[in-house]
Each structure stands twice: as structure tokens, then as C-alpha cells.
Design a protein around this motif. Structure first.
Motif, PDB file in Angstrom:
ATOM      1  N   GLU A  40     -24.911   0.061 -24.098  1.00 48.16           N
ATOM      2  CA  GLU A  40     -23.893   1.089 -23.871  1.00 48.16           C
ATOM      3  C   GLU A  40     -24.056   1.668 -22.470  1.00 48.16           C
ATOM      4  OE1 GLU A  40     -21.493   1.676 -25.922  1.00 48.16           O
ATOM      5  OE2 GLU A  40     -22.219   0.563 -27.671  1.00 48.16           O
ATOM      6  N   PRO A  41     -23.735   0.905 -21.422  1.00 49.31           N
ATOM      7  CA  PRO A  41     -23.922   1.415 -20.059  1.00 49.31           C
ATOM      8  C   PRO A  41     -22.936   2.533 -19.735  1.00 49.31           C
ATOM      9  CG  PRO A  41     -22.717  -0.644 -20.010  1.00 49.31           C
ATOM     10  CD  PRO A  41     -23.158  -0.443 -21.434  1.00 49.31           C
ATOM     11  N   VAL A  42     -23.320   3.385 -18.782  1.00 48.24           N
ATOM     12  CA  VAL A  42     -22.454   4.449 -18.304  1.00 48.24           C
ATOM     13  C   VAL A  42     -21.586   3.909 -17.175  1.00 48.24           C
ATOM     14  CG1 VAL A  42     -22.391   6.739 -17.225  1.00 48.24           C
ATOM     15  CG2 VAL A  42     -24.144   6.208 -18.946  1.00 48.24           C
ATOM     16  N   PHE A  43     -20.310   4.267 -17.190  1.00 44.75           N
ATOM     17  CA  PHE A  43     -19.374   3.810 -16.171  1.00 44.75           C
ATOM     18  C   PHE A  43     -18.901   4.977 -15.316  1.00 44.75           C
ATOM     19  CE2 PHE A  43     -18.386  -0.613 -17.089  1.00 44.75           C
ATOM     20  CZ  PHE A  43     -18.982  -0.776 -18.322  1.00 44.75           C
ATOM     21  N   THR A  44     -18.704   4.721 -14.041  1.00 45.35           N
ATOM     22  CA  THR A  44     -18.033   5.664 -13.157  1.00 45.35           C
ATOM     23  C   THR A  44     -16.589   5.213 -12.966  1.00 45.35           C
ATOM     24  OG1 THR A  44     -18.705   4.411 -11.211  1.00 45.35           O
ATOM     25  CG2 THR A  44     -20.164   6.180 -11.913  1.00 45.35           C
ATOM     26  N   SER A  45     -15.807   6.034 -12.322  1.00 40.72           N
ATOM     27  CA  SER A  45     -14.441   5.636 -12.010  1.00 40.72           C
ATOM     28  C   SER A  45     -14.453   4.576 -10.917  1.00 40.72           C
ATOM     29  CB  SER A  45     -13.622   6.836 -11.543  1.00 40.72           C
ATOM     30  OG  SER A  45     -13.526   7.806 -12.569  1.00 40.72           O
ATOM     31  N   PRO A  46     -13.586   3.571 -11.018  1.00 40.92           N
ATOM     32  CA  PRO A  46     -13.546   2.545  -9.969  1.00 40.92           C
ATOM     33  C   PRO A  46     -13.091   3.128  -8.642  1.00 40.92           C
ATOM     34  CG  PRO A  46     -11.703   2.300 -11.480  1.00 40.92           C
ATOM     35  CD  PRO A  46     -12.597   3.335 -12.081  1.00 40.92           C
ATOM     36  N   ARG A  47     -13.656   2.592  -7.573  1.00 48.70           N
ATOM     37  CA  ARG A  47     -13.314   3.030  -6.225  1.00 48.70           C
ATOM     38  C   ARG A  47     -12.991   1.793  -5.395  1.00 48.70           C
ATOM     39  NH1 ARG A  47     -18.093   6.526  -3.977  1.00 48.70           N
ATOM     40  NH2 ARG A  47     -16.474   7.088  -2.472  1.00 48.70           N
ATOM     41  N   ARG A 332     -16.168  -8.239 -25.157  1.00 51.18           N
ATOM     42  CA  ARG A 332     -17.098  -7.366 -24.451  1.00 51.18           C
ATOM     43  C   ARG A 332     -18.468  -8.030 -24.362  1.00 51.18           C
ATOM     44  NH1 ARG A 332     -18.605  -1.147 -26.250  1.00 51.18           N
ATOM     45  NH2 ARG A 332     -20.409  -0.896 -24.887  1.00 51.18           N
ATOM     46  N   PRO A 333     -19.114  -7.983 -23.202  1.00 49.45           N
ATOM     47  CA  PRO A 333     -20.469  -8.540 -23.095  1.00 49.45           C
ATOM     48  C   PRO A 333     -21.457  -7.786 -23.976  1.00 49.45           C
ATOM     49  CG  PRO A 333     -19.481  -8.228 -20.929  1.00 49.45           C
ATOM     50  CD  PRO A 333     -18.588  -7.537 -21.907  1.00 49.45           C
ATOM     51  N   ASP A 334     -22.622  -8.394 -24.206  1.00 47.99           N
ATOM     52  CA  ASP A 334     -23.608  -7.808 -25.106  1.00 47.99           C
ATOM     53  C   ASP A 334     -24.526  -6.788 -24.450  1.00 47.99           C
ATOM     54  OD1 ASP A 334     -23.617  -9.391 -27.890  1.00 47.99           O
ATOM     55  OD2 ASP A 334     -23.100 -10.783 -26.293  1.00 47.99           O
ATOM     56  N   TYR A 335     -24.899  -7.013 -23.184  1.00 49.56           N
ATOM     57  CA  TYR A 335     -25.977  -6.188 -22.620  1.00 49.56           C
ATOM     58  C   TYR A 335     -25.834  -6.114 -21.109  1.00 49.56           C
ATOM     59  CZ  TYR A 335     -30.737  -4.299 -22.309  1.00 49.56           C
ATOM     60  OH  TYR A 335     -31.836  -3.499 -22.105  1.00 49.56           O
ATOM     61  N   ALA A 336     -25.728  -4.882 -20.591  1.00 46.77           N
ATOM     62  CA  ALA A 336     -25.619  -4.679 -19.144  1.00 46.77           C
ATOM     63  C   ALA A 336     -26.999  -4.709 -18.492  1.00 46.77           C
ATOM     64  CB  ALA A 336     -24.936  -3.340 -18.859  1.00 46.77           C
ATOM     65  N   LEU A 337     -27.101  -5.449 -17.407  1.00 45.08           N
ATOM     66  CA  LEU A 337     -28.361  -5.591 -16.666  1.00 45.08           C
ATOM     67  C   LEU A 337     -28.434  -4.680 -15.450  1.00 45.08           C
ATOM     68  CD1 LEU A 337     -28.553  -9.458 -16.900  1.00 45.08           C
ATOM     69  CD2 LEU A 337     -30.116  -7.860 -18.024  1.00 45.08           C
ATOM     70  N   GLY A 338     -27.320  -4.034 -15.099  1.00 42.62           N
ATOM     71  CA  GLY A 338     -27.282  -3.153 -13.935  1.00 42.62           C
ATOM     72  C   GLY A 338     -26.206  -3.576 -12.964  1.00 42.62           C
ATOM     73  N   ASN A 339     -25.781  -2.643 -12.125  1.00 41.40           N
ATOM     74  CA  ASN A 339     -24.725  -2.914 -11.159  1.00 41.40           C
ATOM     75  C   ASN A 339     -25.259  -3.677  -9.946  1.00 41.40           C
ATOM     76  OD1 ASN A 339     -22.715  -1.418 -12.615  1.00 41.40           O
ATOM     77  ND2 ASN A 339     -23.742   0.452 -11.942  1.00 41.40           N
ATOM     78  N   HIS A 340     -24.664  -4.837  -9.692  1.00 38.23           N
ATOM     79  CA  HIS A 340     -24.965  -5.630  -8.490  1.00 38.23           C
ATOM     80  C   HIS A 340     -26.425  -6.098  -8.440  1.00 38.23           C
ATOM     81  CE1 HIS A 340     -21.032  -4.365  -7.207  1.00 38.23           C
ATOM     82  NE2 HIS A 340     -21.397  -3.096  -7.211  1.00 38.23           N
ATOM     83  N   VAL A 341     -27.036  -6.359  -9.590  1.00 41.30           N
ATOM     84  CA  VAL A 341     -28.432  -6.814  -9.594  1.00 41.30           C
ATOM     85  C   VAL A 341     -28.540  -8.326  -9.425  1.00 41.30           C
ATOM     86  CG1 VAL A 341     -29.285  -4.855 -10.925  1.00 41.30           C
ATOM     87  CG2 VAL A 341     -28.454  -6.888 -12.132  1.00 41.30           C
ATOM     88  N   ALA A 342     -27.443  -9.065  -9.574  1.00 41.47           N
ATOM     89  CA  ALA A 342     -27.378 -10.515  -9.361  1.00 41.47           C
ATOM     90  C   ALA A 342     -28.352 -11.290 -10.250  1.00 41.47           C
ATOM     91  CB  ALA A 342     -27.622 -10.849  -7.891  1.00 41.47           C
ATOM     92  N   PRO A 343     -28.121 -11.301 -11.575  1.00 38.62           N
ATOM     93  CA  PRO A 343     -28.992 -12.090 -12.452  1.00 38.62           C
ATOM     94  C   PRO A 343     -28.736 -13.584 -12.273  1.00 38.62           C
ATOM     95  CG  PRO A 343     -27.145 -11.202 -13.694  1.00 38.62           C
ATOM     96  CD  PRO A 343     -27.045 -10.621 -12.312  1.00 38.62           C
ATOM     97  N   LEU A 344     -29.812 -14.344 -12.126  1.00 37.60           N
ATOM     98  CA  LEU A 344     -29.692 -15.787 -11.937  1.00 37.60           C
ATOM     99  C   LEU A 344     -30.469 -16.576 -12.984  1.00 37.60           C
ATOM    100  CD1 LEU A 344     -29.966 -16.181  -8.038  1.00 37.60           C
ATOM    101  CD2 LEU A 344     -27.922 -15.840  -9.444  1.00 37.60           C
ATOM    102  N   GLY A 345     -31.673 -16.143 -13.317  1.00 37.61           N
ATOM    103  CA  GLY A 345     -32.527 -16.907 -14.221  1.00 37.61           C
ATOM    104  C   GLY A 345     -32.553 -16.321 -15.615  1.00 37.61           C
ATOM    105  N   LEU A 346     -32.642 -17.204 -16.631  1.00 39.04           N
ATOM    106  CA  LEU A 346     -32.697 -16.769 -18.024  1.00 39.04           C
ATOM    107  C   LEU A 346     -33.565 -17.727 -18.826  1.00 39.04           C
ATOM    108  CD1 LEU A 346     -31.668 -15.060 -20.470  1.00 39.04           C
ATOM    109  CD2 LEU A 346     -29.735 -16.659 -20.605  1.00 39.04           C
TER     110      LEU A 346
END
Length: 441
Positions: A40-47, A332-346
């Protein structure tokens, strides 16, 4: 001004389809730490950014003896070094490790947008030519360090994903899925490859990586990123992109398995449910606190929103014409990893032995932001699971310290996998190193 923040005061560039790309200075993050992660990530208004921050971590290579910081109870050491931009990893049945030494194919040099992107990649340590090679790493004496390093497969074209099914090694070049004969224990493949299918790679080929996962049934799943941020190059250039493609390697039959995934990179099967999961890089230019990159179950026939929506139905009004009728069909995706963190490996924890805290869940390599201040990512995290689903807890930092106190990058983590002894291997493309994380003695 921090010397590691590169400010590009450019005029906003109007692109096709009503979409816009902006590169300039401005904006700082406003969300509390960790608020952009979890179910349940927190969202800001888009800019719609006229002046976003371009925050490139200047490369400052690891010195002898330097290493990242492992979480309490863990330790980290160098498994292999002196590699040329190591990215994806694959463990073979005999315990050998394959690593793709690779980078994007040569990019166009014409046009202000392309020149800016090439400059940014160079500053981030990604401007080196691709070695186009898969290298075999072998720990002969079992001491946790690879004594053998040989060119296993050469003459490739920006290879990324690798998968082994029986006696066939599959390699996802940026433009084709290839098959090569494999024999256990050999240190080199000399046989020519066989093309299974072509993969979309038309210019500018913005997201060039082609991730790859093999199902227990012998099917292959290829992650293909979009050719733009939000469709500004025209949707015709996005055909068979922003998607996971299912391929039957026996006959070359392919179909879109899931779509609306801006850039799906790491793919892996969750061991309890058998479901396919992936990590996805979301869109840019809506502010430092939007949009969260994510980890999600990749379901057959599901649409995840790109380019019209994000996170299950938030409209991106920059994309024209709008498609409000598809919001109700957006997963809807399952889990937010953060804004602009660029996940590559899993990779999942079933074969990793780092203690009970890391026994059920997924390890994710966060390559790190290029357009956020403060910087985000640049670490490996663990996401706990509960009965085959991502849990409610926040991610746990496993490996940090890739950025120094001045904001320079010693390295950037990419892929993660388990070795034959249950250690966690982490490729570091900027550092040219594969790290090995184990339980502390």
C-alpha cells in the motif's frame, strides 16, 4: 551544487502523440522514507515536470579491499572481478556460474534527445561498448572465489537473459532468442546458435534488455521493455513490447503472455505457487515521488496499465488520446519497491541460505535512480512472502553501500541468484564484480 548532480537546463521537448519528455533541474522528494514501498504505497500528486532533477551518480570504482555493506549477520566478499559490465547471472547444474558481460547495442547519435541520453548513460558508467559475451565462472576449490574465468559464448548481440532446458542453453539477445547446445562441465560453446524467434529491437530500442525465465513445463518467458517513456515514439513502435512473451522453444510458437509492463526485467517462478513473478521499471517525468517501480505476479492475459495508467488505474494524462475504458481492466501490481529505484534482478529464497529472516521471499537488485534527488535504489533488498504472496512488511536491506557519502557510485547492483552452497551472488555492472553474500561466522 553537489558536483555529482548533473543539471541539464533544456527546453521541454514536445514529442509525438501529445507526450512530453523534460530534462532539466528541479524537484526534491517529499515522501517520508519507505512510504513508497510495500503493498500500500503512498502516492503524491503527479507533476508534469518542466524542470526535473537529473541526478547521475558519478562513477568512483571500488578500491582494493573495499566492498558493499552487508546486513547484520551477513558478510560479503568478491566472487569474481575484472568483468566487463556484468549483468544477468545463471547457475548451471554443476555449480558453474554464467554471467552476461553486456551493454546496449550502439545507439543513434543524432538528435538532441539521443545525445542527452547517451551522455547520461556515459556518466552512469553505462556508456562502454558491449562485450557481447557470456563468461563462465568456476569455483574450483570451493573457497567462495572463482578461480576459473573463461569466455563461454562469444559473438552475441547485447545478450541478457539466459535459461537452460535439458541440453540446450537459451540466450536472449536484444533482437533474437537463440539456442545453443550445452554439455555439462564444458567451458566453451563453439557451435553456432539457432534462432528461435526474432525479438523487437527497432531504433531507438530504448529498453534493450531481454530477460528470460524457463518454466518447469519447458516454456520460455521473455521480458521486453517499451521503446519509449510513455509512447512518445508512436504505439506502432511498441508492437510486442512492454510485455512478457511466452515462447515454446520446440516450435517457435509465441504469444503475448502479459502486457502493459513498461520495462519487465527480472523474471522468476515463485517456488510455492509456481507462478511467474517479475520486477518492472515504471515511467518517468511525473516527479521524484512517482511512479513506484514494482514486484508483481505476472498473470496470463493481464494488462498492467502502461502507457495510459499506473498502479492499477491512476491515469497518466500526458498520454493522448486517453483510454478511460481500459481502467477497469488494469491489474494492480502486488508490491511497490520505491520510486525510480530501477529493479533489475529477481530470485526467490528457496535456494538461498542466509538464515530464517530470509527464508521465504524474494531478493531484488535495485540498480538505482538517475532522475531523483535524493538518489534511490543502489542496493539489494529482500521482500518477505506469505503463502506465495508478497507480505505486508517493508523491504529489508541486504546489501548497501554502493553509494559513498558524497553521492558517487562505487557500483550498481544488477542481478541476483543463489550459488551451489546457498550464498547470494550479486552482479555489479559498474564495479565489474560479482559479489557473494553469506551468513557471518
Amino acid at each position: 551544487m553537489n558536483k555529482h548532480v548533473i543539471v541539464l537546463p533544456l527546453v521541454a521537448l514536445a514529442l509525438a502523440g501529445g507526450a512530453f519528455l523534460y530534462l532539466a533541474q528541479g524537484d526534491t522528494a517529499r515522501l517520508p522514507a519507505g512510504a513508497d514501498t510495500g503493498r500500500e504505497p503512498v502516492f503524491t500528486s503527479p507533476r508534469s515536470e518542466m524542470l526535473p532533477t537529473v541526478n547521475i551518480a558519478e562513477v568512483k570504482s571500488w578500491k582494493a579491499g573495499e566492498k558493499p555493506v552487508a546486513a547484520q549477520g551477513l558478510t560479503v566478499n568478491r566472487f569474481a572481478e575484472g568483468l566487463a559490465h556484468p549483468r544477468s547471472l545463471l547457475r548451471l547444474p554443476n555449480g558453474d556460474i554464467l554471467v552476461a558481460e553486456t551493454n546496449s547495442p550502439p545507439r543513434p547519435k543524432d538528435g538532441i534527445v539521443q545525445r542527452v541520453m547517451n551522455y547520461l548513460m556515459a556518466k552512469a558508467g553505462a556508456g562502454v561498448p558491449s562485450a557481447n559475451r557470456i563468461t563462465l565462472l568456476r569455483d574450483v576449490d570451493g573457497d567462495g572465489h572463482a578461480e576459473t574465468k573463461t569466455a563461454f559464448l562469444t559473438g552475441l548481440h547485447s545478450p541478457y537473459g539466459m535459461a537452460l532446458i535439458g541440453d540446450t542453453l537459451y540466450v536472449a539477445n536484444t533482437d533474437a532468442l537463440m539456442a545453443f547446445p550445452y554439455k555439462d562441465g564444458e567451458t566453451k560453446i563453439t557451435a553456432p546458435g539457432r534462432k528461435i524467434i526474432d525479438l523487437p529491437a527497432q531504433a531507438p530500442n530504448m529498453h534493450w534488455t531481454r530477460s528470460l525465465a524457463a518454466s518447469p513445463e519447458g516454456l520460455l518467458y521473455v521480458g521486453v521493455g517499451s521503446n519509449s517513456n510513455i509512447g512518445e515514439n508512436g504505439l506502432e513502435s511498441e508492437r510486442n513490447r512492454a510485455a512478457v512473451i511466452e515462447v515454446n522453444p520446440k516450435n517457435g510458437y509465441k504469444r503475448i503472455f502479459a502486457s502493459g509492463l513498461r520495462n519487465p526485467v527480472g523474471l522468476a517462478f515463485e517456488p510455492k505457487s509456481g507462478a511467474l513473478w517479475g520486477v518492472v521499471n515504471e515511467r518517468d517525468m511525473l516527479g521524484a515521488d512517482l511512479v513506484p517501480d514494482y514486484l508483481t505476479r505476472v498473470e496470463f492475459g493481464a494488462f498492467y496499465g502502461w502507457p495510459w495508467n499506473y498502479w492499477g488505474g491512476y491515469e497518466d494524462r500526458r498520454v493522448q488520446p486517453q483510454r478511460p475504458e481500459i481502467r477497469e481492466y488494469t491489474k494492480r501490481p502486488d508490491y511497490a519497491l520505491g520510486n525510480h529505484v530501477a529493479p533489475l534482478g529477481l530470485t526467490f529464497a528457496d535456494q538461498v541460505q542466509l538464515g530464517s529472516r530470509y527464508s521465504d521471499g524474494a531478493f531484488v537488485g535495485l540498480h538505482g535512480s538517475w532522475n531523483r534527488k535524493p538518489a534511490a535504489g543502489y542496493k539489494v533488498v529482500f521482500v518477505g512472502f506469505d503463502d506465495g504472496e508478497a507480505g505486508k512488511a517493508k523491504p529489508i536491506d541486504v546489501l548497501t553501500g554502493f553509494l559513498d557519502k558524497a553521492g558517487a557510485a562505487h557500483g550498481r547492483p544488477v542481478d541476483v541468484t543463489a550459488d551451489a552452497k546457498g550464498a547470494l551472488l550479486v552482479s555489479d555492472d559498474v564495479g565489474g564484480i560479482v559479489w557473494r553474500v553469506t551468513k557471518a561466522n
